[in-house]
Design a protein around this motif. Structure first.
Motif, PDB file in Angstrom:
ATOM      1  N   GLN A  68      25.781  42.241  41.722  1.00 33.74           N
ATOM      2  CA  GLN A  68      24.923  41.355  40.938  1.00 33.74           C
ATOM      3  C   GLN A  68      25.439  39.919  40.931  1.00 33.74           C
ATOM      4  O   GLN A  68      24.651  38.971  41.005  1.00 33.74           O
ATOM      5  N   SER A  72      23.516  36.743  42.346  1.00 26.84           N
ATOM      6  CA  SER A  72      23.196  35.690  41.378  1.00 26.84           C
ATOM      7  C   SER A  72      23.688  34.327  41.855  1.00 26.84           C
ATOM      8  O   SER A  72      22.979  33.317  41.720  1.00 26.84           O
ATOM      9  N   ARG A 246      19.700  40.499  37.966  1.00 26.36           N
ATOM     10  CA  ARG A 246      19.772  40.642  36.511  1.00 26.36           C
ATOM     11  C   ARG A 246      18.726  39.785  35.789  1.00 26.36           C
ATOM     12  O   ARG A 246      18.362  40.068  34.657  1.00 26.36           O
TER      13      ARG A 246
END
Length: 537
Positions: A68, A72, A246
């Motif tokens: 993640q 990101s 996310r």
């Protein structure tokens, strides 16, 4: 805004891009490429393996958090540079360190902590399987881990419903598909070149080997399906999109290529998938991949037989240890400088100190080093103990010290490569190098060229690494012409205008490395004694 920036922004909006994420031994990296195969954004997450209960592992929290975080960071770079929020991409691919053991039950629960390629706990199983199959089964292969767990009568074995690699796990998590690229699959269990699937005769031999255990599964049922480069291997599910992003901006339905191992993505990233080509990947471990023209004449424990992402046979020489000890010494040199009040840039430190190796005595001045942080199957050590040795007659200079540690980083690799080139007379037209060591100009190339006595090239794309390689495979799935082989796609489209720097082996370097490797082999008794003494203490 410049025209190319406008076009790039539109490409991102339209999803005309490919995303590759690779789980390396020290870094998880995400790379977004455009249809010209240029990197337009990237993100990363640093991590380290842990030695827990006798096994080298990474925990699931780090695996998901790293995935993640890398995504990101890449997403945020796109937002900063182009003012666009990523909602879709053209295709996605996942890659990771090959081999190892991830075993799950029928509810998707991980039954034992992830056992990585670095473990050397499966020697009994590996030898038994090699004898049974008459095919080299290394200790780090998934089937060795499975069989060793069976021999150890581990309680989780009857509950196994699925085993896979790290790349296969991530792909399964995000698509629901239990599938693996053929290159990564060939590091789990031997592949039959004619069927492009697991070797059926060996599957049956394994099932017979464990028949008395009466487990509720057969081997073929618990292995992931095999897929080759260019195939679609599922789509990003709604749950998968939420796991990856996310922020919940990414939409499901994006096609994914087969997940691959770092060896396969390294071959792609260096355009080394044609016969008689090869590449050397340098990092925590080091491995050389040579695409074969013909079968080897016998089984060698030092040589794995795996495949390219499109299924061609490859001889792989894999050493568990490479740059870890060298990096540790460089950190020590940095601490020395900082103790004197100096601020040190690690990139400049590497360049300055590694470059001194070019001024050293050809054989390293009689110094000797073993950078074994972990066990090493090629030289027969179950545990690692870094060791530096010199005699009163050795020429203990900085240049010789650095050259010795560079030679040592490739010592075990050279032992395996000598089998291919000197005993099997395998022809190699070119070797491509990639990995952090090659960021320092010339030095790494000269050392590897000396080890293999073959010209070594580094491409302008060499620093892109496996995340870029798996992004290329994802792009190949979507953008290949009907009759495009992977080799042709790479030659004609991806690498058509990529520059490369080639260095030929220097005679004195070759002779020096040969002298060092003789000393290295003789000194192994010292290293093994050090390991034994420290273990018993």
């Amino acid at each position: 805004m410049k025209t190319n920036q406008i076009n790039m922004k539109q490409a991102i909006v339209d999803g005309a891009t490919s995303l590759g994420i690779e789980f390396g031994s020290t870094r998880i990296k995400a790379v977004l490429i455009d249809n010209s195969y240029e990197t337009i954004a990237s993100g990363s997450y640093e991590w380290e393996n842990l030695l827990e209960d006798g096994f080298w592992t990474y925990n699931l929290v780090d695996i998901i958090n790293g995935l993640q975080t890398a995504y990101s960071e890449m997403k945020q770079e796109v937002e900063r540079n182009y003012g666009v929020t990523i909602r879709t991409v053209g295709s996605i691919g996942f890659s990771a360190m090959m081999h190892g053991y991830m075993a799950f039950n029928n509810t998707g629960e991980l039954l034992v902590p992830f056992r990585t390629w670095r473990n050397t706990t499966t020697s009994v199983a590996a030898k038994k399987l090699t004898d049974t199959f008459q095919f080299n089964i290394p200790e780090r292969w998934s089937i060795s881990h499975l069989y060793q767990a069976i021999l150890n009568e581990e309680q989780h074995i009857p509950r196994v419903e699925h085993i896979t690699t790290l790349a296969g796990y991530i792909h399964w998590l995000l698509t629901g598909k239990k599938v693996l690229g053929i290159g990564d699959a060939s590091g789990m269990f031997p592949i039959d070149e004619t069927t492009q699937d697991y070797n059926q005769a060996m599957i049956e031999q394994f099932d017979s080997l464990i028949a008395t255990k009466e487990y509720p599964w057969k081997l073929k049922d618990i292995l992931p399906k095999v897929a080759t480069a260019g195939e679609q291997a599922g789509v990003l599910t709604e749950v998968g999109a939420k796991i990856l992003d996310r922020s919940r901006n990414l939409q499901p339905g994006i096609p994914l290529c087969p997940p691959e191992g770092d060896a396969g993505t390294g071959m792609v990233a260096t355009n080394s998938v044609r016969k008689r080509t090869g590449n050397v990947s340098v990092g925590t471990s080091v491995f050389a991949m040579i695409v074969l023209e013909k079968e080897l004449t016998k089984v060698y424990p030092e040589i794995d037989l795996v495949t390219t992402p499109d299924g061609s046979p490859v001889a792989m020489v894999h050493a568990n240890n490479c740059t870890s000890d060298l990096n540790a010494w460089m950190r020590l040199f940095r601490e020395s400088a900082e103790a004197m009040g100096q601020t040190v840039d690690m990139n400049k430190l590497f360049e300055a100190l590694l470059s001194t190796a070019l001024e050293a005595d050809p054989d390293g001045g009689g110094l000797l080093s073993y950078g074994y942080y972990s066990g090493e199957n090629i030289t027969g050590l179950e545990s690692g103990r870094p060791l530096f040795v010199r005699s009163p007659e050795s020429k203990f200079t900085l240049a010789n010290f650095m050259r010795t540690h560079l030679f040592s980083a490739f010592g075990a690799l050279k032992i395996g490569m000598d089998i291919l080139t000197k005993q099997e007379n395998v022809a190699i037209d070119s070797i491509l190098g990639h990995g952090g060591l090659f960021k320092t100009p010339v030095v790494g190339q000269k050392i590897v060229a000396a080890a293999m006595n073959t010209p070594v090239s580094v491409m302008a794309t060499a620093g892109e690494g496996g995340a870029w390689g798996i992004a290329i495979l994802a792009s190949y799935m979507m953008n290949k012409d009907q009759n495009d082989s992977l080799e042709d796609f790479l030659d004609k489209k991806v690498f058509k205008e990529v520059d490369k720097q080639e260095i030929y082996p220097d005679r004195f370097d070759v002779e020096g490395f040969e002298a060092f490797i003789d000393r290295y082999k003789k000194g192994l008794a010292i290293e093994k004694a050090a390991v034994e003494n420290l273990i018993h203490e």
